[in-house]
Write an enzyme that holds these catalytic residues in place. Structure first.
Site, PDB file in Angstrom:
ATOM      1  N   TYR A  54       0.733  -1.151   0.107  1.00 58.30           N
ATOM      2  CA  TYR A  54      -0.099   0.094  -0.024  1.00 58.30           C
ATOM      3  C   TYR A  54       0.952   1.206  -0.090  1.00 58.30           C
ATOM      4  O   TYR A  54       0.817   2.179   0.782  1.00 58.30           O
ATOM      5  CB  TYR A  54      -1.038   0.004   1.248  1.00 58.30           C
ATOM      6  CG  TYR A  54      -1.860  -1.221   1.633  1.00 58.30           C
ATOM      7  CD1 TYR A  54      -2.241  -1.895   0.299  1.00 58.30           C
ATOM      8  CD2 TYR A  54      -2.124  -1.703   2.679  1.00 58.30           C
ATOM      9  CE1 TYR A  54      -3.021  -2.932   0.351  1.00 58.30           C
ATOM     10  CE2 TYR A  54      -3.030  -2.640   2.801  1.00 58.30           C
ATOM     11  CZ  TYR A  54      -3.616  -3.514   1.637  1.00 58.30           C
ATOM     12  OH  TYR A  54      -4.197  -4.317   1.662  1.00 58.30           O
ATOM     13  N   HIS A 122       0.265 -12.056   1.587  1.00 59.78           N
ATOM     14  CA  HIS A 122      -0.776 -11.200   0.859  1.00 59.78           C
ATOM     15  C   HIS A 122      -1.149 -11.541  -0.488  1.00 59.78           C
ATOM     16  O   HIS A 122      -0.287 -11.865  -1.277  1.00 59.78           O
ATOM     17  CB  HIS A 122      -0.272  -9.606   0.601  1.00 59.78           C
ATOM     18  CG  HIS A 122      -0.936  -8.275   0.483  1.00 59.78           C
ATOM     19  ND1 HIS A 122      -0.549  -7.228   0.250  1.00 59.78           N
ATOM     20  CD2 HIS A 122      -2.159  -8.583  -0.061  1.00 59.78           C
ATOM     21  CE1 HIS A 122      -1.512  -6.320   0.243  1.00 59.78           C
ATOM     22  NE2 HIS A 122      -2.534  -7.198  -0.107  1.00 59.78           N
TER      23      HIS A 122
END
Length: 332
Positions: A54, A122
């Site tokens: 992110y 992830h």
């Protein structure tokens, strides 16, 4: 706020999604990040979720937590971060054991902590399952044995992939602690409800449902340009937003979406991306109202007009209730 006890973790039912600090939904200042984190922690949220993927989310969250450390010491909240994904394409994934160790220590430096409460592999669907279960997860469990990581898990979009990995881990005698699913329980998709019992049977302690607004799709404005949903679903959502706008009712599509998503009682907690104090307050208020309405178990809105709109919206989106978009996308 109500807490859910999962082994040693007592998580708030709503957690702060910090991916929004990285700029994908608009730029926000560091001061604003600090104020948002303060609002979340002081309002009872006790878990912050982030990832190296992110952009600078970990850095910005870490700075905010460092600034707030006197009021909120490290032991007063949980940090969930991720590893393995560092960019958009498959080439930017690395699940090797060495990279797992490096990534965990990089995250701890950015977050100003000497341990991480939850670490997730992830977007596991982007790589071969063997890389997850033979390389990344064994190293993560070793870090758990050392006390550097408290809980180990996975995140991703396709629920069958998440379940497959959970079942493999259970068969190996090392079940996962946490599974994070996003965009799979909301007004246009309720697949997570079907998979929760299966994930529990595979030994998952904590199931996190993320993105009640389906990454911005279920808002009055048009979905982000990058949103992966097919155009037919986007058009159906736009019709729902138009229905509400024309009705003049005192409710928004986003509010209805939150009320419905928060009614998923099978999930242990819900992650909501919030980049302002107002968004934190709104998310918590929506969760509290959702518990009163209990839409997932046949509850109804008090206002007959709003209830009629809700039923129209459910009818409009029902054809997509089992639809999922391809992940990874063809261009990854």
């Amino acid at each position: 706020m109500e807490l859910v006890k999962s082994d040693a973790l007592q998580l708030s039912k709503v957690g702060l999604g910090c991916g929004v600090f990285g700029g994908a939904y608009g730029i926000t200042s560091q001061d604003n990040v600090m104020q948002t984190v303060h609002k979340a922690l002081s309002s009872g949220m006790n878990i912050c979720d982030t990832s190296p993927y992110y952009n600078d989310s970990e850095v910005r969250l870490g700075k905010a937590l460092l600034e707030l450390q006197e009021e909120f010491p490290r032991a007063s909240y949980y940090i969930c971060t991720k590893l393995g994904r560092y960019g958009y394409t498959k080439a930017e994934f690395d699940y090797s054991a060495q990279r797992v160790v490096e990534s965990v220590h990089e995250s701890m430096r950015r977050l100003h902590t000497d341990y991480l409460d939850i670490v997730l592999c992830h977007d596991v669907e982007f790589v071969d399952v063997a890389q997850v279960v033979d390389e990344a997860l064994p190293e993560l469990f070793e870090l758990k044995r050392q006390g550097i990581v408290r809980k180990v898990g996975i995140s991703g979009y396709p629920l069958d992939t998440l379940l497959e990995i959970a079942q493999i881990q259970q068969q190996r005698g090392q079940p996962l602690d946490v599974c994070l699913s996003y965009c799979n329980f909301n007004l246009h998709c309720q697949l997570l409800d079907e998979f929760i019992p299966k994930l529990r049977s595979a030994g998952i302690q904590t199931i996190i449902s993320a993105s009640p607004l389906s990454m911005g799709l279920l808002c009055a404005n048009a979905a982000p340009e990058w949103h992966p949903a097919k155009q037919e679903l986007k058009d159906a959502v736009a019709r729902c937003a138009e229905l509400i706008a024309k009705s003049g009712a005192d409710v928004s599509l986003a509010e209805m979406a939150e009320h419905f998503s928060f009614s998923c009682t099978g999930a242990d907690m819900h992650l909501v991306g919030s980049k302002t104090e107002a968004e934190v307050s709104h998310a918590l208020g929506a969760y509290e109202r959702a518990q009163r309405l209990n839409l997932g178990a046949g509850g109804r809105y008090d206002d007959p007009q709003v209830q009629r709109l809700y039923e129209q919206i459910r009818d409009t989106l029902e054809p997509f209730s089992m639809y999922t978009w391809p992940s990874p996308p063809a261009d990854a």
